[in-house]
Motif scaffolding. Structure first.
Motif, PDB file in Angstrom:
ATOM      1  N   VAL A  67       0.843  -1.198   0.000  1.00  8.75           N
ATOM      2  CA  VAL A  67       0.000   0.000   0.000  1.00  8.75           C
ATOM      3  C   VAL A  67       0.874   1.242   0.000  1.00  8.75           C
ATOM      4  O   VAL A  67       0.624   2.194  -0.745  1.00  8.75           O
ATOM      5  CB  VAL A  67      -0.971   0.003   1.202  1.00  8.75           C
ATOM      6  N   ARG A  68       1.923   1.236   0.815  1.00  6.93           N
ATOM      7  CA  ARG A  68       2.804   2.414   0.885  1.00  6.93           C
ATOM      8  C   ARG A  68       3.472   2.695  -0.455  1.00  6.93           C
ATOM      9  O   ARG A  68       3.595   3.845  -0.870  1.00  6.93           O
ATOM     10  CB  ARG A  68       3.854   2.213   1.984  1.00  6.93           C
ATOM     11  N   LEU A  69       3.886   1.649  -1.153  1.00  6.66           N
ATOM     12  CA  LEU A  69       4.487   1.831  -2.477  1.00  6.66           C
ATOM     13  C   LEU A  69       3.493   2.437  -3.457  1.00  6.66           C
ATOM     14  O   LEU A  69       3.850   3.309  -4.266  1.00  6.66           O
ATOM     15  CB  LEU A  69       5.024   0.499  -3.013  1.00  6.66           C
ATOM     16  N   MET A  70       2.240   1.993  -3.384  1.00  6.27           N
ATOM     17  CA  MET A  70       1.215   2.578  -4.257  1.00  6.27           C
ATOM     18  C   MET A  70       1.001   4.042  -3.910  1.00  6.27           C
ATOM     19  O   MET A  70       0.897   4.898  -4.796  1.00  6.27           O
ATOM     20  CB  MET A  70      -0.093   1.788  -4.152  1.00  6.27           C
ATOM     21  N   GLN A  71       0.941   4.353  -2.619  1.00 11.90           N
ATOM     22  CA  GLN A  71       0.757   5.741  -2.196  1.00 11.90           C
ATOM     23  C   GLN A  71       1.916   6.614  -2.680  1.00 11.90           C
ATOM     24  O   GLN A  71       1.703   7.738  -3.122  1.00 11.90           O
ATOM     25  CB  GLN A  71       0.649   5.834  -0.673  1.00 11.90           C
ATOM     26  N   ASP A  72       3.138   6.090  -2.595  1.00 13.05           N
ATOM     27  CA  ASP A  72       4.309   6.845  -3.037  1.00 13.05           C
ATOM     28  C   ASP A  72       4.257   7.160  -4.530  1.00 13.05           C
ATOM     29  O   ASP A  72       4.908   8.094  -4.986  1.00 13.05           O
ATOM     30  CB  ASP A  72       5.598   6.082  -2.711  1.00 13.05           C
ATOM     31  N   GLN A  73       3.469   6.375  -5.265  1.00  9.05           N
ATOM     32  CA  GLN A  73       3.313   6.613  -6.708  1.00  9.05           C
ATOM     33  C   GLN A  73       2.071   7.450  -7.013  1.00  9.05           C
ATOM     34  O   GLN A  73       1.689   7.601  -8.166  1.00  9.05           O
ATOM     35  CB  GLN A  73       3.245   5.277  -7.442  1.00  9.05           C
ATOM     36  N   GLY A  74       1.439   7.968  -5.966  1.00 11.21           N
ATOM     37  CA  GLY A  74       0.295   8.851  -6.154  1.00 11.21           C
ATOM     38  C   GLY A  74      -1.043   8.139  -6.288  1.00 11.21           C
ATOM     39  O   GLY A  74      -2.047   8.746  -6.663  1.00 11.21           O
ATOM     40  N   VAL A  75      -1.087   6.849  -5.968  1.00  9.98           N
ATOM     41  CA  VAL A  75      -2.325   6.074  -6.073  1.00  9.98           C
ATOM     42  C   VAL A  75      -3.154   6.276  -4.799  1.00  9.98           C
ATOM     43  O   VAL A  75      -2.633   6.215  -3.697  1.00  9.98           O
ATOM     44  CB  VAL A  75      -2.022   4.569  -6.282  1.00  9.98           C
ATOM     45  N   ASP A  76      -4.443   6.537  -4.981  1.00  7.76           N
ATOM     46  CA  ASP A  76      -5.387   6.667  -3.870  1.00  7.76           C
ATOM     47  C   ASP A  76      -5.869   5.255  -3.519  1.00  7.76           C
ATOM     48  O   ASP A  76      -6.534   4.603  -4.320  1.00  7.76           O
ATOM     49  CB  ASP A  76      -6.558   7.552  -4.299  1.00  7.76           C
ATOM     50  N   VAL A  77      -5.526   4.764  -2.322  1.00  6.61           N
ATOM     51  CA  VAL A  77      -5.785   3.372  -1.947  1.00  6.61           C
ATOM     52  C   VAL A  77      -6.885   3.278  -0.897  1.00  6.61           C
ATOM     53  O   VAL A  77      -6.922   4.047   0.058  1.00  6.61           O
ATOM     54  CB  VAL A  77      -4.500   2.706  -1.393  1.00  6.61           C
ATOM     55  N   ILE A  78      -7.771   2.324  -1.097  1.00  9.23           N
ATOM     56  CA  ILE A  78      -8.774   1.935  -0.100  1.00  9.23           C
ATOM     57  C   ILE A  78      -8.431   0.502   0.296  1.00  9.23           C
ATOM     58  O   ILE A  78      -8.251  -0.364  -0.561  1.00  9.23           O
ATOM     59  CB  ILE A  78     -10.201   2.011  -0.659  1.00  9.23           C
ATOM     60  N   GLY A  79      -8.334   0.248   1.602  1.00 11.14           N
ATOM     61  CA  GLY A  79      -7.959  -1.076   2.078  1.00 11.14           C
ATOM     62  C   GLY A  79      -9.159  -1.992   2.261  1.00 11.14           C
ATOM     63  O   GLY A  79     -10.234  -1.552   2.656  1.00 11.14           O
ATOM     64  N   VAL A  80      -8.925  -3.269   1.981  1.00  9.64           N
ATOM     65  CA  VAL A  80      -9.951  -4.304   2.174  1.00  9.64           C
ATOM     66  C   VAL A  80      -9.319  -5.427   2.990  1.00  9.64           C
ATOM     67  O   VAL A  80      -8.194  -5.839   2.725  1.00  9.64           O
ATOM     68  CB  VAL A  80     -10.467  -4.856   0.828  1.00  9.64           C
ATOM     69  N   ASN A  81     -10.060  -5.899   3.996  1.00  8.15           N
ATOM     70  CA  ASN A  81      -9.602  -7.003   4.824  1.00  8.15           C
ATOM     71  C   ASN A  81     -10.742  -8.005   4.920  1.00  8.15           C
ATOM     72  O   ASN A  81     -11.883  -7.626   5.171  1.00  8.15           O
ATOM     73  CB  ASN A  81      -9.216  -6.502   6.226  1.00  8.15           C
ATOM     74  N   PHE A  82     -10.434  -9.285   4.691  1.00 15.28           N
ATOM     75  CA  PHE A  82     -11.455 -10.333   4.754  1.00 15.28           C
ATOM     76  C   PHE A  82     -11.364 -11.069   6.086  1.00 15.28           C
ATOM     77  O   PHE A  82     -10.302 -11.580   6.447  1.00 15.28           O
ATOM     78  CB  PHE A  82     -11.292 -11.326   3.600  1.00 15.28           C
TER      79      PHE A  82
END
Length: 100
Positions: free
Chosen positions: A20-35
């Motif tokens: 997730v942090r790597l995606m954020q560092d690339q400017g991606v807006d992340v929503i987390g999902v946990n099952f």
């Protein structure tokens, strides 16, 4: 330009948190999902402790990671469906799976 958005499968462990942090560092807006499958030891301990002592606060690792990363975490409860698959697997009779 529209922002890039992604779902991140977040367990709360190091791998998913770093992803997730790597995606954020690339400017991606992340929503987390946990099952929630109902088989997580921490979840079980949390339920048992909640019944024993209302003051005990066992943390949910995915929610902790979401807080640390500044993202929302959606917890999806798949426990009933998961238990059904585990206790009644498709194509299995006795000890040997039926192969097509």
């Amino acid at each position: 330009m529209n922002p890039v958005r992604a779902l991140g499968l977040v367990s709360g462990g190091l791998d998913s948190t770093l992803a997730v942090r790597l995606m954020q560092d690339q400017g991606v807006d992340v929503i987390g999902v946990n099952f929630n499958t109902g088989f997580c030891i921490t979840d079980t301990r949390r339920q048992v402790q909640r019944r024993k002592d209302a003051n005990v606060n066992l943390r949910h690792e995915a929610l902790r990671a979401g807080s640390d990363l500044g993202i929302p975490i959606e917890i999806v409860d798949v426990a009933p469906e998961y238990l059904e698959i585990v206790t009644h697997p498709a194509g299995v009779m006795g000890k040997t799976p039926i192969r097509a």
